[in-house]
Design a protein around this motif. Structure first.
Motif, PDB file in Angstrom:
ATOM      1  N   LEU A 216       0.745  -1.144  -0.043  1.00 54.87           N
ATOM      2  CA  LEU A 216      -0.077  -0.029  -0.056  1.00 54.87           C
ATOM      3  C   LEU A 216       0.904   1.193  -0.015  1.00 54.87           C
ATOM      4  N   PHE A 217       0.424   2.288  -0.760  1.00 48.35           N
ATOM      5  CA  PHE A 217       1.043   3.384  -0.841  1.00 48.35           C
ATOM      6  C   PHE A 217       0.264   4.612  -0.260  1.00 48.35           C
ATOM      7  N   SER A 218       0.646   5.165   0.613  1.00 53.14           N
ATOM      8  CA  SER A 218      -0.202   6.409   1.185  1.00 53.14           C
ATOM      9  C   SER A 218       0.509   7.608   1.615  1.00 53.14           C
ATOM     10  N   VAL A 219      -0.272   8.619   0.824  1.00 51.27           N
ATOM     11  CA  VAL A 219       0.607   9.824   0.825  1.00 51.27           C
ATOM     12  C   VAL A 219       0.030  10.809   1.785  1.00 51.27           C
ATOM     13  N   CYS A 220       1.090  11.440   2.646  1.00 55.26           N
ATOM     14  CA  CYS A 220       0.584  12.280   3.701  1.00 55.26           C
ATOM     15  C   CYS A 220       0.808  13.757   3.481  1.00 55.26           C
ATOM     16  N   SER A 221       0.303  14.630   4.398  1.00 54.39           N
ATOM     17  CA  SER A 221       0.410  15.947   4.351  1.00 54.39           C
ATOM     18  C   SER A 221       1.501  16.336   5.002  1.00 54.39           C
ATOM     19  N   SER A 243       4.955  18.946  -1.106  1.00 54.73           N
ATOM     20  CA  SER A 243       3.884  19.448  -0.105  1.00 54.73           C
ATOM     21  C   SER A 243       2.521  19.595  -0.955  1.00 54.73           C
ATOM     22  N   GLY A 244       1.445  19.335  -0.183  1.00 52.69           N
ATOM     23  CA  GLY A 244       0.143  19.669  -0.848  1.00 52.69           C
ATOM     24  C   GLY A 244      -0.313  18.492  -1.334  1.00 52.69           C
ATOM     25  N   CYS A 245       0.151  17.254  -1.132  1.00 53.18           N
ATOM     26  CA  CYS A 245      -0.453  16.063  -1.841  1.00 53.18           C
ATOM     27  C   CYS A 245      -1.611  15.729  -1.669  1.00 53.18           C
ATOM     28  N   ASP A 246      -2.750  15.217  -2.435  1.00 59.41           N
ATOM     29  CA  ASP A 246      -3.866  14.973  -2.416  1.00 59.41           C
ATOM     30  C   ASP A 246      -4.286  13.522  -3.064  1.00 59.41           C
ATOM     31  N   SER A 260       0.989  13.225  -6.295  1.00 56.65           N
ATOM     32  CA  SER A 260       0.577  14.511  -6.906  1.00 56.65           C
ATOM     33  C   SER A 260       0.564  15.615  -5.819  1.00 56.65           C
ATOM     34  N   ASN A 261       1.188  16.478  -6.080  1.00 53.44           N
ATOM     35  CA  ASN A 261       1.498  17.480  -4.956  1.00 53.44           C
ATOM     36  C   ASN A 261       1.221  18.762  -5.385  1.00 53.44           C
ATOM     37  N   GLY A 262       0.321  19.451  -4.607  1.00 49.76           N
ATOM     38  CA  GLY A 262      -0.411  20.646  -5.030  1.00 49.76           C
ATOM     39  C   GLY A 262       0.517  21.837  -5.016  1.00 49.76           C
ATOM     40  N   GLU A 263       1.824  21.649  -4.494  1.00 49.16           N
ATOM     41  CA  GLU A 263       2.919  22.572  -4.581  1.00 49.16           C
ATOM     42  C   GLU A 263       3.139  22.953  -6.145  1.00 49.16           C
ATOM     43  N   GLY A 264       2.819  21.893  -6.938  1.00 45.46           N
ATOM     44  CA  GLY A 264       3.166  22.136  -8.379  1.00 45.46           C
ATOM     45  C   GLY A 264       4.036  20.965  -8.865  1.00 45.46           C
ATOM     46  N   THR A 265       4.277  19.607  -8.034  1.00 40.60           N
ATOM     47  CA  THR A 265       5.156  18.815  -8.758  1.00 40.60           C
ATOM     48  C   THR A 265       4.515  17.317  -8.543  1.00 40.60           C
ATOM     49  N   ILE A 266       5.215  16.486  -9.091  1.00 42.96           N
ATOM     50  CA  ILE A 266       4.625  14.956  -8.924  1.00 42.96           C
ATOM     51  C   ILE A 266       6.077  14.459  -8.489  1.00 42.96           C
TER      52      ILE A 266
END
Length: 340
Positions: A216-221, A243-246, A260-266
């Protein structure tokens, strides 16, 4: 000679055929200035369903054109595709309902009112022919019979559920954001059978699964990807992400995980085997691109976002204001690589 040396360097230094950087290839423009959350790919039809405020936009991925707009999905969050039933299930967070749509005509089959509050992520499990809608404010999951569209049960989760995945063999996994946990649900009995801590991960959002290695791959704030054994909940590895992943997507063919990171990166993570993982690279996207979907047919990644104006000053009524979306700026980013 220099060219030959460079080719040899690529051959021996790049792991398992990962020989070309992913990059932004194009942007799909979509009409409308509302917010967004998840998006889903109908692999059989090659259609992309995009949550968009109070509607769902359907894009033909062969032409990149919007071919339908599904109305009356107030506060839409997620779309679950059930190709075997010719249905899509849409969670409407602002009216506590699930819209059930015909995949061919995009017309409403039925709208089901639920007791849960603010349905967010939604999952179709083909193994059990059930739909799981995760209610962010009532801390539970509404379960529907996907054939009859009838509510079967509400599962108490004891915390705020986020994204969910199925192992397609009878087990459902869901992130519990405010408890820093993953819960396992038996898809037949509809009982919670395991609860695992993901500490040091904090506020997990996106979740993906490698069914071959059972990881399992869980992405965290707190900028971490937590990798767990889906059999016993043991943490295998933690890795840094943006940062800002969702959201997170897993490419089973290439053994790549994309945060996928809301900062503008993957953040791209490579799975060498069931115990060896490493960050390969960071792809530049666009600010706000925090959710993601993978097209398993074309290997393309899709991320919705827009451009933003200035952030308003906080008020008593709105202590955490969001910047306004600039008109006509909503797009879906298409990320791809030349690897076959």
């Amino acid at each position: 000679m220099k060219k030959i040396f460079f080719l040899l360097l690529l051959t021996f230094c790049i792991p398992n055929g990962y020989g070309q950087t992913y990059k932004l290839s194009k942007k799909i423009n979509i009409t409308g200035d509302e917010g967004w959350d998840y998006l889903s790919v109908d692999e059989e039809a090659q259609h992309l369903f995009v949550s968009h405020g109070s509607v769902v936009n359907v894009v033909d991925l062969k032409t990149d054109k919007t071919i339908a707009t599904i109305p009356d999905t107030k506060g839409v969050h997620g779309i679950a595709i059930a190709n075997d039933l010719n249905k899509a299930f849409i969670s409407n967070g602002k009216e506590n309902s699930i819209s059930i749509i015909n995949l061919n005509t995009f017309e409403l089959i039925e709208k089901v009112k639920i007791e849960g509050v603010k349905p967010d992520a939604i999952l179709y499990d083909q193994f059990s022919h059930k739909v799981f809608a995760y209610n962010a404010k009532s801390n539970d999951a509404t379960v529907l019979d996907a054939n009859s569209n009838k509510i079967i049960k509400t599962i108490v989760l004891g915390g705020k559920p986020e994204f969910s995945v199925t192992n397609k063999k009878g087990l459902i996994y869901v992130n519990i954001e405010d408890k820093n946990e993953i819960k396992t649900i038996n898809a037949s009995t509809l009982e919670v059978v395991n609860t695992w801590s993901i500490a040091p991960g904090d506020e997990p959002s996106g979740l993906a699964l490698d069914m071959e290695t059972n990881r399992l791959f869980s992405v965290c704030s707190n900028n971490l990807m937590v990798i767990l054994d889906a059999g016993n909940g043991k943490i295998i590895k933690t890795l840094p992400i943006g940062s800002g992943c969702d959201g997170v997507a897993f490419d089973a063919k290439r053994k790549l995980i994309f945060s996928s990171n809301g900062e503008g990166t993957i953040t791209v993570v490579k799975e060498e085997n069931a115990s060896t993982f490493s960050v390969l690279e960071t792809i530049k996207t666009q600010k706000g691109a925090r959710t993601i979907a993978l097209n398993k047919t074309t290997n393309q990644l899709y991320l919705p976002t827009a451009e933003f104006g200035a952030k308003p000053e906080p008020t008593t009524e709105n202590p955490k204001p969001r910047p306004a979306i600039l008109p006509n700026s909503f797009v879906v980013l298409v990320i791809e690589s030349g690897i076959e």
